[in-house]
Design a protein around this motif. Structure first.
Motif, short mmCIF file in Angstrom:
data_model
loop_
_atom_site.label_atom_id
_atom_site.label_comp_id
_atom_site.label_asym_id
_atom_site.label_seq_id
_atom_site.Cartn_x
_atom_site.Cartn_y
_atom_site.Cartn_z
N GLN A 309 0.84 -1.20 0.00
CA GLN A 309 0.00 0.00 0.00
C GLN A 309 0.87 1.25 0.00
O GLN A 309 0.61 2.22 -0.72
CB GLN A 309 -0.92 0.00 1.21
N VAL A 310 1.94 1.22 0.79
CA VAL A 310 2.86 2.37 0.86
C VAL A 310 3.57 2.57 -0.47
O VAL A 310 3.68 3.69 -0.99
CB VAL A 310 3.88 2.14 1.99
N ILE A 311 4.06 1.47 -1.07
CA ILE A 311 4.81 1.57 -2.32
C ILE A 311 3.92 2.10 -3.44
O ILE A 311 4.32 3.00 -4.21
CB ILE A 311 5.39 0.20 -2.69
N LEU A 312 2.72 1.57 -3.57
CA LEU A 312 1.81 2.00 -4.64
C LEU A 312 1.35 3.44 -4.43
O LEU A 312 1.22 4.21 -5.40
CB LEU A 312 0.61 1.06 -4.72
N ASP A 313 1.10 3.81 -3.19
CA ASP A 313 0.68 5.19 -2.91
C ASP A 313 1.80 6.16 -3.23
O ASP A 313 1.58 7.23 -3.81
CB ASP A 313 0.28 5.30 -1.43
N CYS A 314 3.02 5.81 -2.88
CA CYS A 314 4.17 6.65 -3.18
C CYS A 314 4.40 6.73 -4.69
O CYS A 314 4.74 7.80 -5.22
CB CYS A 314 5.42 6.10 -2.49
N THR A 315 4.20 5.62 -5.39
CA THR A 315 4.33 5.63 -6.86
C THR A 315 3.32 6.56 -7.49
O THR A 315 3.64 7.34 -8.39
CB THR A 315 4.15 4.20 -7.40
N GLY A 316 2.07 6.47 -7.04
CA GLY A 316 1.04 7.36 -7.59
C GLY A 316 1.34 8.82 -7.34
O GLY A 316 1.18 9.66 -8.24
N GLY A 317 1.78 9.15 -6.14
CA GLY A 317 2.11 10.54 -5.83
C GLY A 317 3.27 11.06 -6.66
O GLY A 317 3.25 12.20 -7.15
N SER A 318 4.29 10.21 -6.86
CA SER A 318 5.45 10.63 -7.66
C SER A 318 5.07 10.87 -9.11
O SER A 318 5.45 11.88 -9.71
CB SER A 318 6.55 9.57 -7.58
N LEU A 319 4.29 9.96 -9.69
CA LEU A 319 3.91 10.10 -11.09
C LEU A 319 2.97 11.30 -11.31
O LEU A 319 3.03 11.95 -12.36
CB LEU A 319 3.23 8.82 -11.59
N SER A 320 2.12 11.59 -10.32
CA SER A 320 1.24 12.74 -10.46
C SER A 320 2.03 14.04 -10.50
O SER A 320 1.71 14.97 -11.27
CB SER A 320 0.22 12.78 -9.32
N LEU A 321 3.10 14.12 -9.70
CA LEU A 321 3.94 15.32 -9.73
C LEU A 321 4.73 15.41 -11.03
O LEU A 321 4.88 16.50 -11.60
CB LEU A 321 4.90 15.30 -8.54
N ILE A 322 5.23 14.26 -11.50
CA ILE A 322 5.96 14.26 -12.77
C ILE A 322 5.05 14.74 -13.90
O ILE A 322 5.45 15.55 -14.75
CB ILE A 322 6.51 12.86 -13.08
N GLN A 323 3.81 14.26 -13.91
CA GLN A 323 2.86 14.69 -14.94
C GLN A 323 2.62 16.20 -14.86
O GLN A 323 2.59 16.90 -15.88
CB GLN A 323 1.53 13.95 -14.78
N MET A 324 2.43 16.70 -13.65
CA MET A 324 2.16 18.13 -13.47
C MET A 324 3.31 18.98 -14.00
O MET A 324 3.08 19.98 -14.72
CB MET A 324 1.91 18.41 -11.98
N PHE A 325 4.54 18.60 -13.68
CA PHE A 325 5.68 19.40 -14.12
C PHE A 325 5.95 19.22 -15.61
O PHE A 325 6.44 20.15 -16.27
CB PHE A 325 6.92 19.03 -13.30
N MET A 326 5.63 18.07 -16.17
CA MET A 326 5.77 17.89 -17.62
C MET A 326 4.83 18.82 -18.38
O MET A 326 5.23 19.48 -19.35
CB MET A 326 5.49 16.43 -18.00
N LEU A 327 3.58 18.88 -17.96
CA LEU A 327 2.61 19.76 -18.61
C LEU A 327 2.99 21.22 -18.42
O LEU A 327 2.84 22.04 -19.34
CB LEU A 327 1.21 19.49 -18.07
N ALA A 328 3.46 21.56 -17.23
CA ALA A 328 3.85 22.95 -16.98
C ALA A 328 5.02 23.36 -17.88
O ALA A 328 5.05 24.48 -18.41
CB ALA A 328 4.22 23.14 -15.51
N SER A 329 5.99 22.46 -18.08
CA SER A 329 7.12 22.79 -18.95
C SER A 329 6.72 22.85 -20.41
O SER A 329 7.25 23.66 -21.18
CB SER A 329 8.24 21.77 -18.75
N ASN A 330 5.78 22.00 -20.81
CA ASN A 330 5.35 21.98 -22.21
C ASN A 330 4.65 23.27 -22.60
O ASN A 330 4.77 23.74 -23.74
CB ASN A 330 4.43 20.79 -22.46
N TYR A 331 3.91 23.86 -21.65
CA TYR A 331 3.16 25.09 -21.92
C TYR A 331 3.79 26.31 -21.27
O TYR A 331 3.21 27.40 -21.33
CB TYR A 331 1.72 24.94 -21.42
N ALA A 332 4.96 26.14 -20.64
CA ALA A 332 5.62 27.25 -19.92
C ALA A 332 4.64 27.91 -18.96
O ALA A 332 4.61 29.13 -18.80
CB ALA A 332 6.17 28.28 -20.91
N ASP A 333 3.84 27.08 -18.31
CA ASP A 333 2.79 27.58 -17.41
C ASP A 333 3.08 27.07 -16.00
O ASP A 333 2.36 26.23 -15.47
CB ASP A 333 1.42 27.11 -17.90
#
Length: 429
Positions: A309-333
């Motif tokens: 449960q800890v590993i999967l929850d940590c994986t989800g949180g990490s990937l959500s942040l990676i997605q957020m920063f990828m979109l922000a860099s793609n749109y310079a937003d």
């Protein structure tokens, strides 16, 4: 009767804001609008969009165009007269990646209605980044969904919830219920959607169907764990703490108060109730892991707490942040990261607390393995040195049985077992 009919004939126009024999001749203003309100573009590319008027204007005017920042090139103004065509093609040229609001406005006030004449333009570097971000979004959603199952399975397999903090489940239930109602209101209640667009006319509501399905699923899994806590074995003192009861009561009371105010007065809207629910979800995320971490520290054990449960929850949180920063860099937003505090907070907090959980699991497990090895070596040494001493054998077997029933016992108790073995050996030399 004749007098009554005469009164109705004269009174109804007066109540409607006019006088007898007077009719309203005021026509609505022509509506200026684009063919779309959202547009995605590549950097250094061009896109065309239609701009139209619903009816000819009474007086001539100019339509000027504006946008925020330097994302788009300037567009020349358009002259409009009563005899002009009612539709134009506007070409947008992007100069850099980013997000901007492109507006069309008349230079004369009161000629046309231009409140809806805007486009939310998003200029990206590479569409492949968006594809990868979408894939990451589904992966972290699946990881978060699966993260509930290991704990349910572990409770069922052990037929016990010993080691599981009831405060964690209580706060989780309140948090996911609040989050579910927040998303349901934004996605399916037209009145709340109208309030959102009135308050933020140029903003997009980002709630989607999966945003509703996830908290429903999470709420169901949390409810199953609560039912397991009722029927499975637990420690005599294992219950919801008074601190958790007070905090939960305050959060529920806040929701009820805002609900009553929104339903009975104009001080708050239904949208404010949803914002209150979202803030409570963020608050729950900030504090819900603390009871479980404290329990792990108190008993020096992670028994009863699923590491998957800890590993999967940590994986989800990490990937959500990676997605957020990828979109922000793609749109310079980069401001979009701060405009979504719920997602940012969920990702950061899940990583922060799960790192502590992983560390505590590693420390307690390695410590217990070390002491187990020490016990086994002392037992073997003592039984070899005193093969005929029944008391030594019984004491060693008793300590070994104690270890098998306590997978992760506190260090002090385990070391005490070692000392008892040594004491028995000294007394029977």
């Amino acid at each position: 009767m004749r007098a009554f009919i005469l009164w109705c004939i004269t009174a109804v126009p007066l109540l409607a804001g006019g006088t007898v024999g007077e009719t309203s001749t005021q026509n609505p203003l022509p509506l200026l609008s684009f063919s779309t309100t959202d547009m995605d573009m590549l950097i250094h590319s061009s896109e065309q969009v239609n701009l139209s008027l619903s009816s000819p204007p009474d007086t001539p005017f100019n339509i000027s165009f504006s946008s925020d920042g330097d994302v788009l090139e300037d567009v020349e103004a358009i002259y409009v007269s009563p005899s002009s065509p009612l539709s134009w093609v506007v070409t947008l040229n992007s100069t850099s990646n980013g997000k901007t609001l492109f507006r069309a406005e008349p230079d004369v006030v009161g000629v046309v209605a231009s409140d809806d004449a805007f486009i939310r333009v998003s200029v990206m570097i590479n569409p492949a980044i968006n594809v990868v971000a979408d894939v990451l979004g589904w992966v972290y959603t699946i990881a978060w969904d699966i993260s509930f199952l290991p704990q349910i399975y572990k409770n069922w397999k052990r037929k016990s919830v010993v080691g599981l903090a009831f405060d964690f489940l209580t706060l989780n239930f309140i948090g996911f219920f609040s989050y579910m109602m927040y998303n349901i209101g934004n996605l399916w209640i037209p009145e709340i959607q109208a309030e959102f667009h009135d308050r933020h006319p140029t903003s997009v509501m980002h709630v989607r169907l999966n945003d509703v399905i996830f908290p429903m699923y999470a709420l169901l899994c949390t409810a199953i764990q609560i039912v397991q806590c009722i029927f499975y074995k637990r420690d005599p003192g294992q219950r919801v703490s008074m601190t958790c009861r007070v905090i939960s009561s305050l959060m529920i009371a806040a929701e009820v108060i805002v609900l009553i105010i929104a339903a009975s007065s104009d001080l708050l809207q239904w949208l404010d109730l949803l914002l209150c629910l979202s803030y409570i979800k963020i608050l729950v995320t900030c504090i819900k892991y603390i009871p479980q971490l404290y329990m792990n520290y108190k008993v020096q054990s992670t028994e009863g707490w699923s590491i998957w449960q800890v590993i999967l929850d940590c994986t989800g949180g990490s990937l959500s942040l990676i997605q957020m920063f990828m979109l922000a860099s793609n749109y310079a937003d980069w401001n979009s990261v701060l405009r979504d505090p719920a997602k940012l907070g969920l990702g950061l907090l899940s990583i922060f607390f799960n790192i502590f959980s992983l560390c505590s699991t590693t420390v307690f497990t390695e410590e217990s393995k070390f002491v187990q090895t020490l016990l086994q070596r002392n037992r073997s040494a003592l039984t070899r040195k005193y093969p005929g001493n029944r008391l030594v054998h019984q004491s060693a077997a008793s300590n070994s049985e104690e270890w098998s029933t306590q997978t992760l016992t506190p260090t002090s108790e385990l070391l005490a077992s070692v000392l008892r073995l040594l004491s028995v050996a000294r007394n029977h030399r």
